[in-house]
Motif scaffolding. Structure first.
Motif, PDB file in Angstrom:
ATOM      1  N   MET A   1       0.835  -1.194   0.000  1.00  0.00           N
ATOM      2  CA  MET A   1       0.000   0.000   0.000  1.00  0.00           C
ATOM      3  C   MET A   1       0.876   1.254   0.000  1.00  0.00           C
ATOM      4  SD  MET A   1      -3.060   1.342   0.174  1.00  0.00           S
ATOM      5  CE  MET A   1      -4.096  -0.017   0.713  1.00  0.00           C
ATOM      6  N   ILE A   2       0.653   2.146  -0.956  1.00  0.00           N
ATOM      7  CA  ILE A   2       1.359   3.417  -1.008  1.00  0.00           C
ATOM      8  C   ILE A   2       0.533   4.443  -0.244  1.00  0.00           C
ATOM      9  CG2 ILE A   2       2.236   5.253  -2.498  1.00  0.00           C
ATOM     10  CD1 ILE A   2       2.547   3.158  -4.712  1.00  0.00           C
ATOM     11  N   LYS A   3       1.114   5.013   0.793  1.00  0.00           N
ATOM     12  CA  LYS A   3       0.419   5.990   1.625  1.00  0.00           C
ATOM     13  C   LYS A   3       0.706   7.402   1.131  1.00  0.00           C
ATOM     14  CE  LYS A   3       0.750   2.969   5.656  1.00  0.00           C
ATOM     15  NZ  LYS A   3       1.280   2.825   7.037  1.00  0.00           N
ATOM     16  N   VAL A   4      -0.367   8.134   0.807  1.00  0.00           N
ATOM     17  CA  VAL A   4      -0.240   9.455   0.207  1.00  0.00           C
ATOM     18  C   VAL A   4      -0.769  10.536   1.144  1.00  0.00           C
ATOM     19  CG1 VAL A   4      -1.034  10.936  -1.692  1.00  0.00           C
ATOM     20  CG2 VAL A   4      -0.409   8.550  -2.141  1.00  0.00           C
ATOM     21  N   MET A   5      -0.054  11.669   1.193  1.00  0.00           N
ATOM     22  CA  MET A   5      -0.541  12.866   1.857  1.00  0.00           C
ATOM     23  C   MET A   5      -0.865  13.875   0.761  1.00  0.00           C
ATOM     24  SD  MET A   5      -0.140  16.156   2.920  1.00  0.00           S
ATOM     25  CE  MET A   5       1.581  16.467   2.574  1.00  0.00           C
ATOM     26  N   LEU A   6      -2.086  14.391   0.754  1.00  0.00           N
ATOM     27  CA  LEU A   6      -2.563  15.269  -0.309  1.00  0.00           C
ATOM     28  C   LEU A   6      -2.817  16.666   0.241  1.00  0.00           C
ATOM     29  CD1 LEU A   6      -3.617  15.657  -3.216  1.00  0.00           C
ATOM     30  CD2 LEU A   6      -5.823  14.743  -2.446  1.00  0.00           C
ATOM     31  N   ALA A   7      -2.094  17.659  -0.275  1.00  0.00           N
ATOM     32  CA  ALA A   7      -2.246  19.043   0.163  1.00  0.00           C
ATOM     33  C   ALA A   7      -2.789  19.895  -0.981  1.00  0.00           C
ATOM     34  CB  ALA A   7      -0.918  19.595   0.662  1.00  0.00           C
ATOM     35  N   GLU A   8      -4.003  20.390  -0.805  1.00  0.00           N
ATOM     36  CA  GLU A   8      -4.683  21.218  -1.816  1.00  0.00           C
ATOM     37  C   GLU A   8      -5.701  22.084  -1.067  1.00  0.00           C
ATOM     38  OE1 GLU A   8      -6.639  23.192  -4.348  1.00  0.00           O
ATOM     39  OE2 GLU A   8      -5.111  21.925  -5.302  1.00  0.00           O
ATOM     40  N   ASP A   9      -5.673  23.404  -1.279  1.00  0.00           N
ATOM     41  CA  ASP A   9      -6.528  24.289  -0.477  1.00  0.00           C
ATOM     42  C   ASP A   9      -7.989  24.286  -0.913  1.00  0.00           C
ATOM     43  OD1 ASP A   9      -6.490  27.397  -2.110  1.00  0.00           O
ATOM     44  OD2 ASP A   9      -5.325  25.683  -2.785  1.00  0.00           O
ATOM     45  N   GLN A  10      -8.282  23.920  -2.160  1.00  0.00           N
ATOM     46  CA  GLN A  10      -9.672  23.881  -2.607  1.00  0.00           C
ATOM     47  C   GLN A  10     -10.264  22.497  -2.284  1.00  0.00           C
ATOM     48  OE1 GLN A  10     -10.432  25.644  -6.562  1.00  0.00           O
ATOM     49  NE2 GLN A  10      -8.254  26.140  -6.609  1.00  0.00           N
ATOM     50  N   VAL A  11     -11.259  22.494  -1.399  1.00  0.00           N
ATOM     51  CA  VAL A  11     -11.797  21.235  -0.889  1.00  0.00           C
ATOM     52  C   VAL A  11     -12.353  20.352  -2.002  1.00  0.00           C
ATOM     53  CG1 VAL A  11     -13.522  20.191   0.629  1.00  0.00           C
ATOM     54  CG2 VAL A  11     -12.336  22.265   1.344  1.00  0.00           C
ATOM     55  N   MET A  12     -13.106  20.942  -2.932  1.00  0.00           N
ATOM     56  CA  MET A  12     -13.707  20.136  -3.999  1.00  0.00           C
ATOM     57  C   MET A  12     -12.639  19.524  -4.897  1.00  0.00           C
ATOM     58  SD  MET A  12     -17.140  22.257  -5.094  1.00  0.00           S
ATOM     59  CE  MET A  12     -17.604  20.958  -6.241  1.00  0.00           C
ATOM     60  N   VAL A  13     -11.596  20.297  -5.179  1.00  0.00           N
ATOM     61  CA  VAL A  13     -10.487  19.782  -5.996  1.00  0.00           C
ATOM     62  C   VAL A  13      -9.783  18.655  -5.254  1.00  0.00           C
ATOM     63  CG1 VAL A  13      -8.272  20.331  -7.082  1.00  0.00           C
ATOM     64  CG2 VAL A  13     -10.162  21.970  -7.200  1.00  0.00           C
ATOM     65  N   ARG A  14      -9.569  18.863  -3.957  1.00  0.00           N
ATOM     66  CA  ARG A  14      -8.889  17.834  -3.150  1.00  0.00           C
ATOM     67  C   ARG A  14      -9.704  16.551  -3.117  1.00  0.00           C
ATOM     68  NH1 ARG A  14      -8.214  20.534   1.420  1.00  0.00           N
ATOM     69  NH2 ARG A  14      -9.705  19.432   2.760  1.00  0.00           N
ATOM     70  N   GLN A  15     -11.012  16.681  -2.942  1.00  0.00           N
ATOM     71  CA  GLN A  15     -11.874  15.502  -2.918  1.00  0.00           C
ATOM     72  C   GLN A  15     -11.857  14.773  -4.261  1.00  0.00           C
ATOM     73  OE1 GLN A  15     -15.628  17.184  -1.670  1.00  0.00           O
ATOM     74  NE2 GLN A  15     -15.176  16.913   0.510  1.00  0.00           N
ATOM     75  N   GLY A  16     -11.832  15.552  -5.342  1.00  0.00           N
ATOM     76  CA  GLY A  16     -11.772  14.946  -6.668  1.00  0.00           C
ATOM     77  C   GLY A  16     -10.472  14.201  -6.894  1.00  0.00           C
ATOM     78  N   LEU A  17      -9.363  14.794  -6.460  1.00  0.00           N
ATOM     79  CA  LEU A  17      -8.058  14.150  -6.601  1.00  0.00           C
ATOM     80  C   LEU A  17      -7.993  12.875  -5.758  1.00  0.00           C
ATOM     81  CD1 LEU A  17      -5.775  17.312  -6.422  1.00  0.00           C
ATOM     82  CD2 LEU A  17      -6.061  15.829  -8.410  1.00  0.00           C
ATOM     83  N   LYS A  18      -8.547  12.956  -4.554  1.00  0.00           N
ATOM     84  CA  LYS A  18      -8.555  11.773  -3.680  1.00  0.00           C
ATOM     85  C   LYS A  18      -9.332  10.633  -4.336  1.00  0.00           C
ATOM     86  CE  LYS A  18      -9.944  10.181   0.918  1.00  0.00           C
ATOM     87  NZ  LYS A  18     -10.567  10.554   2.213  1.00  0.00           N
ATOM     88  N   ALA A  19     -10.484  10.966  -4.928  1.00  0.00           N
ATOM     89  CA  ALA A  19     -11.293   9.943  -5.587  1.00  0.00           C
ATOM     90  C   ALA A  19     -10.533   9.321  -6.757  1.00  0.00           C
ATOM     91  CB  ALA A  19     -12.606  10.550  -6.071  1.00  0.00           C
ATOM     92  N   MET A  20      -9.804  10.160  -7.513  1.00  0.00           N
ATOM     93  CA  MET A  20      -9.008   9.656  -8.633  1.00  0.00           C
ATOM     94  C   MET A  20      -7.929   8.708  -8.140  1.00  0.00           C
ATOM     95  SD  MET A  20      -8.593  13.234 -10.767  1.00  0.00           S
ATOM     96  CE  MET A  20      -7.367  12.593 -11.913  1.00  0.00           C
ATOM     97  N   ILE A  21      -7.222   9.121  -7.100  1.00  0.00           N
ATOM     98  CA  ILE A  21      -6.113   8.335  -6.577  1.00  0.00           C
ATOM     99  C   ILE A  21      -6.585   6.986  -6.051  1.00  0.00           C
ATOM    100  CG2 ILE A  21      -4.407   8.222  -4.705  1.00  0.00           C
ATOM    101  CD1 ILE A  21      -4.134  11.300  -5.028  1.00  0.00           C
ATOM    102  N   GLU A  22      -7.712   6.991  -5.353  1.00  0.00           N
ATOM    103  CA  GLU A  22      -8.162   5.779  -4.693  1.00  0.00           C
ATOM    104  C   GLU A  22      -8.950   4.837  -5.604  1.00  0.00           C
ATOM    105  OE1 GLU A  22      -9.960   6.937  -0.985  1.00  0.00           O
ATOM    106  OE2 GLU A  22      -7.985   7.171  -0.058  1.00  0.00           O
ATOM    107  N   THR A  23      -8.951   5.139  -6.908  1.00  0.00           N
ATOM    108  CA  THR A  23      -9.465   4.139  -7.848  1.00  0.00           C
ATOM    109  C   THR A  23      -8.500   2.960  -7.944  1.00  0.00           C
ATOM    110  OG1 THR A  23      -8.427   5.273  -9.732  1.00  0.00           O
ATOM    111  CG2 THR A  23     -10.725   5.837  -9.242  1.00  0.00           C
ATOM    112  N   ASP A  24      -7.269   3.179  -7.493  1.00  0.00           N
ATOM    113  CA  ASP A  24      -6.265   2.112  -7.474  1.00  0.00           C
ATOM    114  C   ASP A  24      -6.187   1.552  -6.055  1.00  0.00           C
ATOM    115  OD1 ASP A  24      -3.836   0.601  -7.330  1.00  0.00           O
ATOM    116  OD2 ASP A  24      -3.122   1.661  -9.112  1.00  0.00           O
ATOM    117  N   PRO A  25      -6.469   0.279  -5.866  1.00  0.00           N
ATOM    118  CA  PRO A  25      -6.460  -0.310  -4.517  1.00  0.00           C
ATOM    119  C   PRO A  25      -5.085  -0.324  -3.866  1.00  0.00           C
ATOM    120  CG  PRO A  25      -6.686  -2.031  -6.190  1.00  0.00           C
ATOM    121  CD  PRO A  25      -6.835  -0.718  -6.902  1.00  0.00           C
TER     122      PRO A  25
END
Length: 210
Positions: A1-25
């Motif tokens: 498991m690759i553990k990622v820390m995501l820093a982005e000030d726009q909440v909607m953008v951050r949520q979108g990026l998180k969803a993209m990233i976590e399409t990979d198990p």
């Protein structure tokens, strides 16, 4: 498991990026921050394999956060993420030794590939970014030649690093073991008096090996 820390000030953008990233198990966002200061504090409390930092954030921007994280957590990989493809941002980030520079309008596959490649030790530059930064690197150091003490094998490895290959890919191309590649890279860093793989990639480009 690759553990990622995501820093982005726009909440909607951050949520979108998180969803993209976590399409990979195999990849999981284990920490989220709204600015560079929060990102640094998170990394001090938890272990992450990769930090993804937006360039422009309030309180502390991504470049400043990357400087601190590179100094305190040298083994953690850092990817810069932005909508701005200005080559100066790229140069500033690369000089810090980050593992990649991605644009926010990239696709899920490119983002995941950059994350996985960074863990493997490769440098990732999104196509539009590379198109801008490579000419800038060449213009800045047109007369730089390859260090005369490098052996043919070391030059070959350096060329591969400039092309963005990870250690396994270099080993496969040159018919070497991964351990030999790692040792050779250490020797090259010592000879060139450089700090990390990113600086080697920049050196390879400036020396026109790529």
């Amino acid at each position: 498991m690759i553990k990622v820390m995501l820093a982005e000030d726009q909440v909607m953008v951050r949520q979108g990026l998180k969803a993209m990233i976590e399409t990979d198990p195999e990849v999981k966002v284990k920490g989220e921050a709204g600015n560079g200061k929060e990102a640094v504090e998170l990394c001090e409390k938890h272990h992450f394999d990769v930090a993804i930092l937006d360039i422009r954030m309030p309180e502390m921007d991504g470049i400043e956060a990357a400087k601190i994280l590179r100094m305190r957590f040298p083994h953690m990989k850092i990817l810069m993420l932005t909508t701005f493809d200005d080559e100066q941002y790229v140069m500033d980030a690369l000089k810090l030794g980050v593992s990649g520079y991605m644009l926010k309008n990239g696709d899920t596959e490119s983002l995941l590939r950059a994350i996985k490649d960074s863990v493997k030790g490769a440098l990732s530059l999104e196509g539009q970014v590379a198109a801008k930064v490579v000419p800038a690197l060449l213009q800045n150091e047109q007369d730089q030649s390859v260090h005369p003490d490098l052996t043919p094998r070391e030059r070959g490895i350096l060329k591969c690093i400039g092309e963005g290959l990870n250690n396994k890919e270099i080993a496969d191309r040159l018919g070497l073991s991964v351990g030999t590649v790692k040792n050779q890279i250490s020797h090259i860093l010592d000879k060139l008096e450089l700090r990390d793989r990113t600086q080697l990639a920049i050196y390879a480009i400036r020396s026109r090996l790529v």
